[in-house]
Scaffold this active site. Structure first.
Site, mmCIF file in Angstrom:
data_model
loop_
_atom_site.group_PDB
_atom_site.id
_atom_site.type_symbol
_atom_site.label_atom_id
_atom_site.label_comp_id
_atom_site.label_asym_id
_atom_site.label_seq_id
_atom_site.Cartn_x
_atom_site.Cartn_y
_atom_site.Cartn_z
ATOM 1 N N HIS A 130 0.790 -1.233 0.000
ATOM 2 C CA HIS A 130 0.000 0.000 0.000
ATOM 3 C C HIS A 130 0.813 1.270 0.000
ATOM 4 C CE1 HIS A 130 -4.163 -1.439 0.643
ATOM 5 N NE2 HIS A 130 -3.550 -2.503 1.102
ATOM 6 N N LYS A 164 -14.692 8.172 -4.482
ATOM 7 C CA LYS A 164 -15.988 8.444 -3.840
ATOM 8 C C LYS A 164 -16.533 9.799 -4.291
ATOM 9 C CE LYS A 164 -14.082 6.174 0.227
ATOM 10 N NZ LYS A 164 -13.499 6.503 1.542
ATOM 11 N N LYS A 195 -9.401 13.876 4.222
ATOM 12 C CA LYS A 195 -8.515 12.714 4.258
ATOM 13 C C LYS A 195 -7.591 12.901 5.444
ATOM 14 C CE LYS A 195 -7.152 13.807 0.019
ATOM 15 N NZ LYS A 195 -7.003 12.614 -0.776
ATOM 16 N N ARG A 196 -6.796 11.886 5.771
ATOM 17 C CA ARG A 196 -5.832 12.070 6.850
ATOM 18 C C ARG A 196 -4.929 13.284 6.556
ATOM 19 N NH1 ARG A 196 -5.641 7.982 10.968
ATOM 20 N NH2 ARG A 196 -3.891 9.217 11.734
ATOM 21 N N LYS A 200 0.139 14.563 1.488
ATOM 22 C CA LYS A 200 -1.181 14.856 0.917
ATOM 23 C C LYS A 200 -1.368 16.352 0.648
ATOM 24 C CE LYS A 200 -3.520 10.815 2.981
ATOM 25 N NZ LYS A 200 -4.330 10.150 1.925
ATOM 26 N N THR A 215 -8.659 6.540 -2.465
ATOM 27 C CA THR A 215 -10.000 6.024 -2.745
ATOM 28 C C THR A 215 -11.029 7.132 -2.535
ATOM 29 O OG1 THR A 215 -10.057 5.169 -0.482
ATOM 30 C CG2 THR A 215 -9.594 3.583 -2.249
#
Ligand SMILES: *Cc1c(COP(=O)(O)O)cnc(C)c1O
Length: 806
Positions: free
Chosen positions: A354, A654, A542-543, A548, A650
């Site tokens: 991952h 969504k 998101k985290r 990110k 992911t």
């Protein structure tokens, strides 16, 4: 399930007196919720007893994952069973509001983010396809912490999700397994055969709690999520200590054992290296495999055939001990020889990687590992020895290759190396990610075991994130193209036929508006902030993590705000920037980013001059339930990670399913989203993965160059520390330093210009309502390939070798 409303009411009233021993009038909302769950669970149990899976798919898949982020189940299962209306109306007749009952349910936070949610989506899709596929994980007493924002800071509150009980679970005490830690291994040679006896170990009882997994319109195929809880072997006190009056000693063993399943580690993508973590890993691996072997042997099948009937999937490296543990069972308990045991093991195991981030690659110090798992350590050593021997034989003279690929080196055990060597399949989670695995991270293994490597692009459960979470959009889609998309997400393509239908596009916009109102209402209730549902909802949830790049988004907002200060006409349209996400409690930088979001929000939201143009909100405690409210309400999906760093993502899928348009880098599955919708329906910017990897390898990036060549950017960066945030002082210095002193590891400054230009282009598109609605529609229409039904079909056929029959 229930023929009609009346039969439901009858069953419900009977059940409430049976389970609670009270009449309806005396019951609390919790009692009423619990009764409904128990009623449904029993129905599902009776189906399970009647029919089991699709016979052609009788191979069992066990999906081992440290995390399962399943979300609330009640509403979703009512939708899957097609009885939401019957139940809602039946309850209403009894004076009960279904929505109030739905609010009673806990959202089990048994995962950190994407990885755990993926596991949950996979369980659904396995059930959907009639695959006998079960989850195996840990029943953490405390899930991921609950996030509260206090004065702009994240604070963490323990997530006591089991405090009232969890009515979906059923304990199976008779299926408990003893897991052995520590102790010594006595080795004996009995008539030429080596025998291994694990002695003086500390036993822990693993007790399974089963949660039923059902998918849409498929009530005859109920699978199982088995979560293990650690309990002392004997529930009795240490009586000797007790009688001596040493109460602490008497209960200490109990708490030491229970600590194993006490709490989920709240780190997303960083390893902790603590003994307790390794205990957790071995605990659910040994318990899960113990119960698999027990039920396998009950069927009197030959162990040699094990890989034909059972597939064990290893989700990230956390369950990699499955490999040496199965070896241990086959050799020590079943008396097989090494080679036969190894064949069986490798052919049963498959592994998903991952992440490529080095700090997330799990490694264990030998001493810690050997002390806790002495027999498992011996087996890992032997796997390593044989692998090195084989590599040296096949690649003579390439000593470096042997060194680079061995499992144990520099005093540490590499779990990823063990995973690749001990599995028959190794997959990445998006095309780009798999290429990076083959060419960078695992390039030596790719040379040795090229045949093992494959890609399985992630997917999401479109029934949860569209059908159930966005019922208005679902209704609209079904009106236009029929209900086939629920079982075959590819049918969403049919929406392209209404691409030029003005009235349909209007309805689509109307649904988005209503979902935005729903979210705005929640924000007003919880935070007293009024959002304008007519503004553009630009969402990053998101985290919180440096890679990110929530920071890049923030610098964009600061730049827009600065422009507005210079010229009130400089910003077109009205923008609402929505953030949510948790930071690991020990991750100081990420927590500072949360504080920065809230500080910027406070400054902008109170500025009358910015009122009709910019608004910023941070929503507390992002989890699956909040996601189900947010994804449907987004106009814009922010997927702006440093290219090469996000394995798949992911959240991006969504959002797309719900008609948001993506602004993002060519990273993870964004690449495949772009292939699906085309450049004209998405906004791509920034460095490519290849460029980032080249900079990392060869150097040559100087963040100061970016800083000095762009005055607008320089101002934003300076504002972190120059008093622009009046009360901040040195608070944001770590962020400032990450950009300039530490040369901006994640290329935030490098991508800034390109991001802003692209955002401006996006804004112009948003102003053209019809064009935007078309883009939104194309995104929904092309989202079908990102259903986890597609992903699981690929896993089943190509990795688990389960034919597609039913
Ligand atoms: C989907 C999801 C994630 C993953 O989001 P990414 O944007 O892919 O990082 C994380 N947390 C929750 C609760 C989710 O539902």
């Amino acid at each position: 399930m229930f023929a009609d409303k009346e039969s439901f009411k009858q069953a419900y009233l009977t059940k409430i007196s049976e389970t609670e021993g009270i009449i309806l009038e005396e019951s609390s909302p919790w009692d009423k919720y619990k009764t409904l769950v128990i009623l449904l669970k029993e129905k599902m149990g009776s189906y399970r007893a009647l029919t089991r899976n699709c016979p052609a798919r009788s191979k069992e898949v066990y999906y081992f994952s440290m995390e399962f982020l399943i979300g609330k189940l009640l509403h979703y299962y009512l939708v899957n069973m097609g009885i939401e209306e019957i139940v809602r109306e039946g309850l209403q007749d009894l004076g009960i509001n279904l929505d109030e009952l739905l609010r009673q349910e806990a959202d089990p936070g048994l995962g950190n983010g994407g990885l755990g949610r993926l596991a949950a989506c996979f369980l659904d899709s396995m059930a959907f396809w009639g695959i006998s596929g079960h989850g195996n994980g840990i029943r953490f007493k405390y899930g991921l912490f609950e996030q509260k924002i206090r004065n702009g800071f994240q604070t963490e509150v323990a997530d006591n999700w089991l405090k009232n009980g969890y009515p979906w679970e059923t304990p199976k005490l008779d299926k408990s397994v003893v897991v052995k830690f520590k102790g010594n291994v006595r080795v004996e040679n009995a008539e030429g055969k080596w025998m291994f006896y694990h002695e003086d170990f500390e036993p822990v009882l693993a007790v399974p709690y089963d949660v039923p997994i059902m998918s849409y319109d498929n009530s005859v195929n109920i699978n199982n999520l088995r979560l293990w809880s650690a309990e002392p072997l004997s529930n009795e006190l240490d009586l000797d200590s007790f009688n001596r009056g040493d109460f602490e000693q008497a209960v200490s063993l109990k708490s030491e054992v229970e600590a194993i399943s006490y709490i989920l580690y709240p780190d997303d993508s960083s390893r902790s290296g603590r003994e307790l973590r390794l205990k957790q890993e071995y605990f659910f691996v040994a318990a899960g495999l113990g119960s698999i072997i027990r039920s396998y042997k009950k069927r009197n099948r030959a162990l040699a055939d094990f890989p034909r009937w059972v597939a064990v999937h290893i989700n990230d490296t956390h369950p990699v001990l499955c490999i040496p543990e199965l070896m241990r069972i086959l050799i020590d308990e079943e008396g097989l020889g090494w080679d036969q045991a190894w064949n069986i093991t490798v052919n049963s195991m498959s592994f998903t990687n991952h992440t490529i981030m080095p700090e997330a690659m799990e490694k264990w110090p030998i001493d810690l590992f050997r002390g806790l798992l002495p027999r498992i350590y011996m087996i890992v050593e032997e796997i390593d020895r044989r692998f090195k021997e084989r590599t040296a034989r096949i690649y003579p003279g390439d000593g470096d290759l042997v060194r680079r690929t061995q499992i144990i080196k520099d005093g540490q055990i590499s779990m990823a190396n063990l995973a690749v060597i001990g599995s028959s399949s190794v997959n990445g989670v998006a095309a780009l990610h798999t290429e990076i695995l083959k060419n960078e991270v695992f390039k030596d293994y790719y040379r040795i075991f090229g045949y093992k490597f494959n890609n399985k692009t992630n997917g999401v459960n479109h029934r949860r994130f569209l059908l159930a979470a966005n019922s208005d959009l679902s209704g609209l889609i079904t009106e236009a193209i029929g209900p086939g998309w629920k079982k075959n997400a590819e049918e969403l393509h049919k929406l392209l036929s209404v691409r030029d239908d003005r009235s349909f596009l209007e309805k689509l916009a109307r649904v988005k508006y209503l979902n935005k109102c729903r979210l705005a209402e929640r924000v007003r209730e919880t935070q007293g902030i009024v959002l304008d549902p007519l503004s553009l909802f630009d969402v990053q949830v998101k985290r919180i993590h440096a890679y990110k790049r929530q920071l890049l988004n923030l610098l964009k907002i600061m730049e827009l705000y600065n422009r507005l200060q210079r010229d009130p006409g400089a910003v077109e349209g009205s923008h609402t920037f929505i953030f949510a996400g948790k930071a690991a409690p020990g991750y100081h930088y990420a927590k500072t980013v949360i504080k920065l979001i809230n500080t910027l929000a406070a400054k902008i939201n109170k500025d009358a001059g910015a009122k009709d143009k910019l608004k910023v909100v941070f929503l507390e405690n992002f989890n699956v339930t909040l996601g189900e409210l947010i994804y449907p309400a987004a106009d814009v999906s922010e997927q702006i990670s440093t290219a090469s760093k996000e394995a798949s993502g992911t959240g991006n899928m969504k959002f797309m399913l719900n008609g948001a348009v993506t602004i993002g880098t060519l990273d993870g599955a964004n690449v495949e989203i772009q292939e699906a919708v085309g450049d004209e329906n998405m906004f791509i910017f920034g460095l490519r993965a290849r460029e980032v990897l080249d900079y990392i390898r060869r150097g040559g990036y100087k963040s100061l160059d970016q800083y000095y060549t762009s005055p607008d950017l320089k101002l934003c960066v300076d504002q972190l520390v120059n008093g622009f945030f009046e009360t901040a002082g040195e608070e944001f210095r770590v962020i400032f330093d990450s950009l300039l002193l530490y040369n901006d590891e994640f290329f935030v400054l490098k991508d800034f210009d390109s991001y802003l230009e692209t955002y401006q282009r996006l804004q112009a598109c948003y102003a053209d309502k019809e064009q935007w609605q078309k883009m939104s529609l194309v995104n929904i229409a092309e989202a079908g390939i990102f259903s986890s039904d597609r992903t699981i079909q690929e896993y089943a056929e190509q990795i688990w070798k389960i034919p597609r029959v039913c």
